[in-house]
Motif scaffolding. Structure first.
Motif, short mmCIF file in Angstrom:
data_model
loop_
_atom_site.label_atom_id
_atom_site.label_comp_id
_atom_site.label_asym_id
_atom_site.label_seq_id
_atom_site.Cartn_x
_atom_site.Cartn_y
_atom_site.Cartn_z
N LYS A 54 9.88 0.01 -18.69
CA LYS A 54 11.34 0.05 -18.92
C LYS A 54 12.10 -0.23 -17.63
N ARG A 55 11.34 -0.52 -16.54
CA ARG A 55 11.97 -0.63 -15.23
C ARG A 55 12.36 -2.09 -14.94
N PRO A 56 13.67 -2.36 -14.75
CA PRO A 56 14.06 -3.72 -14.38
C PRO A 56 13.65 -4.01 -12.94
N ILE A 57 12.91 -5.10 -12.72
CA ILE A 57 12.46 -5.45 -11.37
C ILE A 57 13.31 -6.60 -10.84
N ILE A 58 13.52 -7.61 -11.67
CA ILE A 58 14.46 -8.69 -11.35
C ILE A 58 15.61 -8.54 -12.33
N GLY A 89 12.76 -10.10 2.11
CA GLY A 89 13.29 -8.84 1.62
C GLY A 89 12.28 -7.74 1.87
N PRO A 90 12.71 -6.48 1.77
CA PRO A 90 11.80 -5.37 2.05
C PRO A 90 10.68 -5.25 1.01
N ASN A 91 9.73 -4.39 1.31
CA ASN A 91 8.64 -4.13 0.36
C ASN A 91 9.22 -3.72 -0.99
N ALA A 92 8.58 -4.19 -2.05
CA ALA A 92 8.94 -3.82 -3.42
C ALA A 92 10.31 -4.34 -3.88
N ALA A 93 10.87 -5.31 -3.12
CA ALA A 93 12.18 -5.87 -3.51
C ALA A 93 12.07 -6.71 -4.79
N GLY A 94 10.86 -7.20 -5.07
CA GLY A 94 10.68 -8.03 -6.27
C GLY A 94 10.34 -9.48 -5.96
N LYS A 95 9.94 -9.76 -4.72
CA LYS A 95 9.69 -11.16 -4.31
C LYS A 95 8.52 -11.76 -5.08
N THR A 96 7.38 -11.03 -5.10
CA THR A 96 6.22 -11.56 -5.83
C THR A 96 6.53 -11.67 -7.31
N PRO A 146 -1.02 -17.24 -4.96
CA PRO A 146 -0.80 -15.79 -4.86
C PRO A 146 -1.24 -15.24 -3.50
N GLN A 147 -0.86 -13.98 -3.26
CA GLN A 147 -1.27 -13.31 -2.02
C GLN A 147 -2.77 -13.08 -2.00
N ALA A 148 -3.29 -12.55 -3.12
CA ALA A 148 -4.73 -12.25 -3.19
C ALA A 148 -5.47 -13.55 -3.50
N LEU A 195 8.01 -14.74 2.76
CA LEU A 195 7.61 -14.46 4.14
C LEU A 195 8.12 -13.09 4.55
N HIS A 196 7.36 -12.41 5.42
CA HIS A 196 7.87 -11.18 6.02
C HIS A 196 8.38 -11.45 7.43
N ASP A 197 7.90 -12.54 8.04
CA ASP A 197 8.32 -12.87 9.40
C ASP A 197 9.66 -13.61 9.34
N1 LIG Z 1 2.14 -5.23 -12.85
C1 LIG Z 1 3.08 -4.35 -12.53
N2 LIG Z 1 3.38 -3.32 -13.36
C2 LIG Z 1 4.35 -2.42 -13.06
N3 LIG Z 1 5.10 -2.49 -11.94
C3 LIG Z 1 4.85 -3.49 -11.07
C4 LIG Z 1 3.84 -4.48 -11.32
N4 LIG Z 1 3.84 -5.35 -10.29
C5 LIG Z 1 4.79 -4.94 -9.44
N5 LIG Z 1 5.40 -3.82 -9.91
C6 LIG Z 1 6.52 -3.12 -9.26
O1 LIG Z 1 7.59 -4.04 -9.13
C7 LIG Z 1 8.29 -3.80 -7.91
C8 LIG Z 1 8.37 -5.12 -7.15
O2 LIG Z 1 7.07 -5.50 -6.76
P1 LIG Z 1 6.80 -6.90 -6.04
O3 LIG Z 1 5.33 -7.02 -5.82
O4 LIG Z 1 7.47 -7.97 -6.79
O5 LIG Z 1 7.57 -6.66 -4.66
P2 LIG Z 1 7.53 -7.51 -3.31
O6 LIG Z 1 8.95 -7.71 -2.89
O7 LIG Z 1 6.71 -8.72 -3.45
O8 LIG Z 1 6.85 -6.45 -2.34
P3 LIG Z 1 5.91 -6.59 -1.04
O9 LIG Z 1 6.77 -7.14 0.08
O10 LIG Z 1 5.54 -5.17 -0.78
O11 LIG Z 1 4.73 -7.46 -1.36
C9 LIG Z 1 7.54 -2.70 -7.17
O12 LIG Z 1 8.23 -1.48 -7.36
C10 LIG Z 1 6.19 -2.67 -7.85
O13 LIG Z 1 5.65 -1.38 -7.83
#
Ligand SMILES: Nc1ncnc2c1ncn2[C@@H]1O[C@H](COP(=O)(O)OP(=O)(O)OP(=O)(O)O)[C@@H](O)[C@H]1O
Length: 270
Positions: free
Chosen positions: A16-20, A38-45, A94-96, A208-210
């Protein structure tokens, strides 16, 4: 004809969590590199994966071409394409790196090229020359006969990049492609990505993080914060002490170095 990617009202929800969240961006043009920071968990990936068609998303992602006279020619709505057709236009790295397969670096690069070119005419000799050219430009020609399963982390990242770059897609999405690389290879990769974007009019979006690296090699910086666009523009416009304080929670200075490239000097976390 220059390709353009237009993103309108894009939303991705996990559970139920909006990421983008209803993200709209002015068109991203081919020929240049756009950094997504953007910072960690911003939603970039998550955003890259949505653009690659790998996570369900609401909204519109249109790929069109702008000619000298016409505004947008034959736009394709990427969100409606099945993944097999999507992959003809968009390559996502992808990253991995899941590369525990029994192929040499050259074989893997060639096979990536052949799978991308299944509808285009390319002789075996031409394909082999293309694969070798990419390996050479990445500086890993000496690895071409090595098995993917016997490479170091950085070497695997370079081999994976070769497989993405050789495809020459219309849209290339790279998720932290230099994270495992030493500074020589980071520079080499960023230079090559910028060159290929320019030479082949590819739309490149790169996470990028740099921030200094993003400022140096990318014409446009999109800053993402909690799934929303916090800044968007050329480096000198998007990367400011105010943005760094607001989005990254650091007190920092942004100053050009002696060669004119923007540097971020972080004084402290706040
Ligand atoms: N498969 C998933 N199921 C549920 N939540 C997810 C899933 N993938 C990512 N998230 C959540 O979505 C949010 C954004 O994650 P995302 O990986 O897009 O961030 P990011 O900006 O790429 O972070 P980072 O810089 O740390 O790699 C985070 O809160 C993460 O926990």
């Amino acid at each position: 004809m220059v390709p353009h990617l237009t993103i309108e009202g894009l939303s991705v929800v996990y559970g139920k969590r909006p990421i983008i969240d209803n993200l709209t961006l002015p068109p991203v043009a081919g020929g240049g590199v756009t950094a997504l920071i953007g910072p960690n968990a911003a939603g970039k990936t998550t955003l890259l994966r949505a653009l690659a068609g790998l996570v369900p998303a609401r909204g519109s992602v249109r790929l069109g071409h702008i000619g000298p006279t016409a505004p947008i020619v034959h736009p394709i709505e990427l969100t409606r394409l099945p993944i097999s057709q999507h992959a003809r236009h968009v390559t996502y790295m992808p990253q991995a790196l899941p590369q525990r397969v029994a192929l040499t670096v050259f074989e893997a690069t060639l096979s990536a090229l052949m799978s991308a070119r299944s509808d285009r005419v390319l002789s075996q000799t031409q394909a082999q020359a293309r694969a070798l050219e990419v390996l050479e430009r990445l500086g890993i020609l000496d690895l071409s006969r090595r098995g993917l399963d016997e490479l170091s982390g950085g070497q695997r990242q370079l081999a994976s990049l070769a497989q993405s770059l050789v495809r020459e897609p219309t849209v290339l999405l790279l998720d932290e492609p230099t994270s495992a690389l030493d500074i020589h290879h980071q520079m080499r990769v960023m230079q090559l990505v910028a060159e290929l974007a320019r030479e082949r009019s590819i739309i490149v979006v790169i996470v990028l993080h740099d921030i200094a690296q993003a400022a140096r090699y990318c014409q446009r910086i999109v800053v993402l914060e909690q799934g929303l666009v916090a800044a968007d523009g050329p480096p000198e416009q998007a990367i400011t002490p105010e943005m760094l304080a607001r989005v990254y929670k650091v007190e920092a200075r942004v100053e050009p170095c002696s060669q004119g490239f923007l540097q971020v000097i972080v004084d402290r976390a706040v």
